[in-house]
Motif scaffolding. Structure first.
Motif, PDB file in Angstrom:
ATOM      1  N   ARG A  51      44.687   3.652 -44.525  1.00 48.07           N
ATOM      2  CA  ARG A  51      43.862   4.833 -44.840  1.00 48.07           C
ATOM      3  C   ARG A  51      42.396   4.464 -44.985  1.00 48.07           C
ATOM      4  N   ARG A  52      42.122   3.173 -45.116  1.00 49.51           N
ATOM      5  CA  ARG A  52      40.731   2.711 -45.207  1.00 49.51           C
ATOM      6  C   ARG A  52      40.288   2.042 -43.914  1.00 49.51           C
ATOM      7  N   SER A  53      41.152   2.065 -42.890  1.00 50.20           N
ATOM      8  CA  SER A  53      40.846   1.296 -41.688  1.00 50.20           C
ATOM      9  C   SER A  53      41.460   1.958 -40.446  1.00 50.20           C
ATOM     10  N   LYS A  54      40.617   2.328 -39.457  1.00 49.67           N
ATOM     11  CA  LYS A  54      41.145   2.947 -38.227  1.00 49.67           C
ATOM     12  C   LYS A  54      41.992   1.923 -37.477  1.00 49.67           C
ATOM     13  N   LEU A  55      41.542   0.661 -37.497  1.00 51.02           N
ATOM     14  CA  LEU A  55      42.314  -0.364 -36.783  1.00 51.02           C
ATOM     15  C   LEU A  55      43.694  -0.542 -37.428  1.00 51.02           C
ATOM     16  N   LEU A  74      33.613  -8.043 -30.431  1.00 50.23           N
ATOM     17  CA  LEU A  74      32.377  -7.352 -30.802  1.00 50.23           C
ATOM     18  C   LEU A  74      32.804  -6.117 -31.584  1.00 50.23           C
ATOM     19  N   TYR A  75      32.387  -6.037 -32.858  1.00 49.71           N
ATOM     20  CA  TYR A  75      32.813  -4.958 -33.742  1.00 49.71           C
ATOM     21  C   TYR A  75      31.605  -4.059 -34.022  1.00 49.71           C
ATOM     22  N   LEU A  76      31.672  -2.806 -33.612  1.00 49.82           N
ATOM     23  CA  LEU A  76      30.537  -1.888 -33.757  1.00 49.82           C
ATOM     24  C   LEU A  76      30.811  -0.898 -34.888  1.00 49.82           C
ATOM     25  N   GLY A  77      29.968  -0.909 -35.908  1.00 55.38           N
ATOM     26  CA  GLY A  77      30.164  -0.050 -37.083  1.00 55.38           C
ATOM     27  C   GLY A  77      30.905  -0.798 -38.176  1.00 55.38           C
ATOM     28  N   ALA A  78      30.314  -1.906 -38.638  1.00 56.40           N
ATOM     29  CA  ALA A  78      31.005  -2.808 -39.578  1.00 56.40           C
ATOM     30  C   ALA A  78      31.088  -2.231 -40.984  1.00 56.40           C
ATOM     31  N   ALA A  79      30.158  -1.330 -41.352  1.00 54.94           N
ATOM     32  CA  ALA A  79      29.999  -0.850 -42.743  1.00 54.94           C
ATOM     33  C   ALA A  79      29.962  -2.076 -43.671  1.00 54.94           C
ATOM     34  N   SER A  80      30.686  -2.042 -44.801  1.00 54.50           N
ATOM     35  CA  SER A  80      30.593  -3.206 -45.694  1.00 54.50           C
ATOM     36  C   SER A  80      31.669  -4.248 -45.395  1.00 54.50           C
ATOM     37  N   GLY A  81      32.441  -4.032 -44.323  1.00 58.20           N
ATOM     38  CA  GLY A  81      33.315  -5.107 -43.830  1.00 58.20           C
ATOM     39  C   GLY A  81      34.788  -4.994 -44.164  1.00 58.20           C
ATOM     40  N   THR A  82      35.240  -3.818 -44.626  1.00 54.03           N
ATOM     41  CA  THR A  82      36.665  -3.659 -44.962  1.00 54.03           C
ATOM     42  C   THR A  82      37.561  -4.110 -43.800  1.00 54.03           C
ATOM     43  N   GLU A 100      25.994  -3.440 -37.547  1.00 58.51           N
ATOM     44  CA  GLU A 100      25.883  -2.321 -38.494  1.00 58.51           C
ATOM     45  C   GLU A 100      24.400  -1.990 -38.631  1.00 58.51           C
ATOM     46  N   PHE A 101      24.054  -0.686 -38.656  1.00 58.20           N
ATOM     47  CA  PHE A 101      22.629  -0.383 -38.732  1.00 58.20           C
ATOM     48  C   PHE A 101      22.146   0.096 -40.105  1.00 58.20           C
ATOM     49  N   ALA A 102      23.057   0.298 -41.073  1.00 61.01           N
ATOM     50  CA  ALA A 102      22.635   0.757 -42.400  1.00 61.01           C
ATOM     51  C   ALA A 102      22.366  -0.464 -43.297  1.00 61.01           C
ATOM     52  N   PRO A 103      21.097  -0.640 -43.714  1.00 68.71           N
ATOM     53  CA  PRO A 103      20.774  -1.827 -44.517  1.00 68.71           C
ATOM     54  C   PRO A 103      21.616  -1.940 -45.793  1.00 68.71           C
ATOM     55  N   ARG A 104      21.951  -0.797 -46.428  1.00 66.05           N
ATOM     56  CA  ARG A 104      22.732  -0.837 -47.682  1.00 66.05           C
ATOM     57  C   ARG A 104      24.119  -1.457 -47.446  1.00 66.05           C
ATOM     58  N   SER A 105      24.789  -0.975 -46.387  1.00 64.71           N
ATOM     59  CA  SER A 105      26.113  -1.527 -46.064  1.00 64.71           C
ATOM     60  C   SER A 105      25.985  -2.990 -45.682  1.00 64.71           C
ATOM     61  N   MET A 106      24.936  -3.293 -44.934  1.00 63.98           N
ATOM     62  CA  MET A 106      24.754  -4.666 -44.448  1.00 63.98           C
ATOM     63  C   MET A 106      24.582  -5.629 -45.620  1.00 63.98           C
ATOM     64  N   LEU A 123      22.321  -6.844 -37.916  1.00 63.93           N
ATOM     65  CA  LEU A 123      21.713  -5.579 -38.355  1.00 63.93           C
ATOM     66  C   LEU A 123      21.017  -4.979 -37.139  1.00 63.93           C
ATOM     67  N   ALA A 124      21.643  -3.993 -36.511  1.00 70.55           N
ATOM     68  CA  ALA A 124      21.076  -3.424 -35.274  1.00 70.55           C
ATOM     69  C   ALA A 124      21.742  -2.090 -34.986  1.00 70.55           C
ATOM     70  N   ASP A 125      21.127  -1.343 -34.051  1.00 68.40           N
ATOM     71  CA  ASP A 125      21.686  -0.080 -33.575  1.00 68.40           C
ATOM     72  C   ASP A 125      22.633  -0.400 -32.415  1.00 68.40           C
ATOM     73  N   ALA A 126      23.900  -0.019 -32.569  1.00 71.89           N
ATOM     74  CA  ALA A 126      24.901  -0.312 -31.534  1.00 71.89           C
ATOM     75  C   ALA A 126      24.587   0.400 -30.220  1.00 71.89           C
ATOM     76  N   ASP A 145      33.856   1.813 -34.273  1.00 70.68           N
ATOM     77  CA  ASP A 145      34.135   2.841 -35.278  1.00 70.68           C
ATOM     78  C   ASP A 145      32.799   3.266 -35.870  1.00 70.68           C
ATOM     79  N   VAL A 146      31.986   3.997 -35.066  1.00 73.20           N
ATOM     80  CA  VAL A 146      30.635   4.324 -35.516  1.00 73.20           C
ATOM     81  C   VAL A 146      30.451   5.777 -35.952  1.00 73.20           C
ATOM     82  N   ALA A 147      31.413   6.641 -35.670  1.00 75.45           N
ATOM     83  CA  ALA A 147      31.317   8.059 -36.059  1.00 75.45           C
ATOM     84  C   ALA A 147      29.972   8.664 -35.658  1.00 75.45           C
TER      85      ALA A 147
HETATM   86  N1  SAM Z   1      34.689   0.236 -39.457  1.00 75.79           N
HETATM   87  C1  SAM Z   1      34.426   0.337 -40.882  1.00 75.79           C
HETATM   88  C2  SAM Z   1      35.658  -0.130 -41.620  1.00 75.79           C
HETATM   89  O1  SAM Z   1      36.775   0.189 -41.188  1.00 75.79           O
HETATM   90  O2  SAM Z   1      35.521  -0.857 -42.612  1.00 75.79           O
HETATM   91  C3  SAM Z   1      34.006   1.732 -41.270  1.00 75.79           C
HETATM   92  C4  SAM Z   1      32.902   2.237 -40.381  1.00 75.79           C
HETATM   93  S1  SAM Z   1      32.181   3.768 -40.864  1.00 75.79           S
HETATM   94  C5  SAM Z   1      33.336   4.956 -40.408  1.00 75.79           C
HETATM   95  C6  SAM Z   1      30.958   3.933 -39.614  1.00 75.79           C
HETATM   96  C7  SAM Z   1      29.830   2.926 -39.745  1.00 75.79           C
HETATM   97  O3  SAM Z   1      29.114   2.909 -38.518  1.00 75.79           O
HETATM   98  C8  SAM Z   1      28.812   3.274 -40.844  1.00 75.79           C
HETATM   99  O4  SAM Z   1      28.660   2.173 -41.711  1.00 75.79           O
HETATM  100  C9  SAM Z   1      27.522   3.548 -40.075  1.00 75.79           C
HETATM  101  O5  SAM Z   1      26.344   3.133 -40.765  1.00 75.79           O
HETATM  102  C10 SAM Z   1      27.752   2.727 -38.816  1.00 75.79           C
HETATM  103  N2  SAM Z   1      26.997   3.198 -37.642  1.00 75.79           N
HETATM  104  C11 SAM Z   1      26.895   4.471 -37.165  1.00 75.79           C
HETATM  105  N3  SAM Z   1      26.140   4.508 -36.066  1.00 75.79           N
HETATM  106  C12 SAM Z   1      25.755   3.239 -35.805  1.00 75.79           C
HETATM  107  C13 SAM Z   1      24.964   2.647 -34.801  1.00 75.79           C
HETATM  108  N4  SAM Z   1      24.424   3.384 -33.816  1.00 75.79           N
HETATM  109  N5  SAM Z   1      24.762   1.316 -34.842  1.00 75.79           N
HETATM  110  C14 SAM Z   1      25.320   0.560 -35.837  1.00 75.79           C
HETATM  111  N6  SAM Z   1      26.077   1.070 -36.828  1.00 75.79           N
HETATM  112  C15 SAM Z   1      26.300   2.388 -36.813  1.00 75.79           C
END
Ligand code: SAM
Length: 227
Positions: A51-55, A74-82, A100-106, A123-126, A145-147
């Motif tokens: 429930r905390r992980s799409k994978l 290559l993992y896109l959308g790392a958030a805080s690394g769950t 991951e592009f959000a500095p707080r999560s990074m 720390l970059a835009d995917a 998993d970038v939503a």
């Molecule tokens: N995959 C994570 C996990 O299971 O632990 C949860 C990811 S969360 C649903 C989506 C993450 O994608 C957010 O932390 C958001 O900041 C990041 N994100 C969204 N768009 C992004 C982009 N263009 N580049 C990098 N990170 C991005």
């Protein structure tokens, strides 16, 4: 004594009171997000909450996850690394390049990455893969998993740049990030079409399944590049 059933390389079902998806803890004694640690004959398993992980949800929904001990991911959308933490457990002799592009999560994520040699935080835009092309090597799997509204486009850009010819894409598509009004079914159909046609050679879709009951209005997709 807990019962252990291997599901695929590095992924287990551990039964102690109830069945729990688990990986082997690469950082023994340490918990990442409040998960349980279960020791069996000197080996420590870390439970993985789908429930905390799409994978995690994709694995329980019987996706054939192409992860091996020595995979490069290559993992896109790392958030805080769950979820990255579990991928790091699985690819114990490989590497996870995690964007991951959000500095707080990074900030939180860096703490985790500093304890694990196979995680490379970026720390970059995917959506701008050129900005990290000097760090990432060709990979066996892209997990995304970038939503974001342009999820398919981000996936294809990164695949064109980094995915090996025989590599795989595992993608979580969140319907509500694309359009809040349209029906999830229609959105998923459009996104899958984009993956198939967006660039040469395009993706062949191997599996596409919703991630219920773990994640509402999410589609999981496993694809590979067309031959
Ligand atoms: N995959 C994570 C996990 O299971 O632990 C949860 C990811 S969360 C649903 C989506 C993450 O994608 C957010 O932390 C958001 O900041 C990041 N994100 C969204 N768009 C992004 C982009 N263009 N580049 C990098 N990170 C991005």
């Amino acid at each position: 004594m807990p019962e252990i059933r291997p599901l695929s390389e590095g992924i287990f079902e551990v039964t102690k009171d109830k069945k729990q998806l688990s990986t082997l803890n690469l950082d023994p004694g340490k918990v990442v997000y409040g998960e349980k640690l279960i020791s069996v004959e000197g080996t420590e398993y870390r439970t993985w909450d789908p429930r905390r992980s799409k994978l995690g949800a994709m694995i329980l929904k019987k996706f054939d996850t192409p992860l091996k001990r020595d995979s490069k991911v290559l993992y896109l959308g790392a958030a805080s690394g769950t979820t990255v933490s579990h991928v790091s457990d699985i690819v114990s002799e490989g590497a996870v390049y995690a964007v991951e592009f959000a500095p707080r999560s990074m900030r939180d994520f860096i703490g985790l990455a500093s304890r694990r040699k196979n995680i490379f935080p970026i720390l970059a835009d995917a959506g701008k893969p050129d900005s990290y092309a000097h760090i990432v090597e060709p990979v066996d799997l892209i997990f995304q998993d970038v939503a974001q509204p342009n999820q398919a486009e981000i996936a294809t850009r990164n695949a064109a740049r980094f995915l090996k010819k025989d590599g795989y894409l595992l993608l979580s598509i969140k319907a509500r990030s694309i359009d809040t009004a349209a029906s999830p079914k229609e959105i998923f159909k459009e996104e899958v079409k984009k993956l198939e046609q967006a660039f040469e050679p395009g993706f062949e879709i191997l599996t596409a399944r919703d991630l219920m009951p773990y994640h509402e209005d999410h589609l999981g997709v496993l694809a590979k590049l067309k031959a």
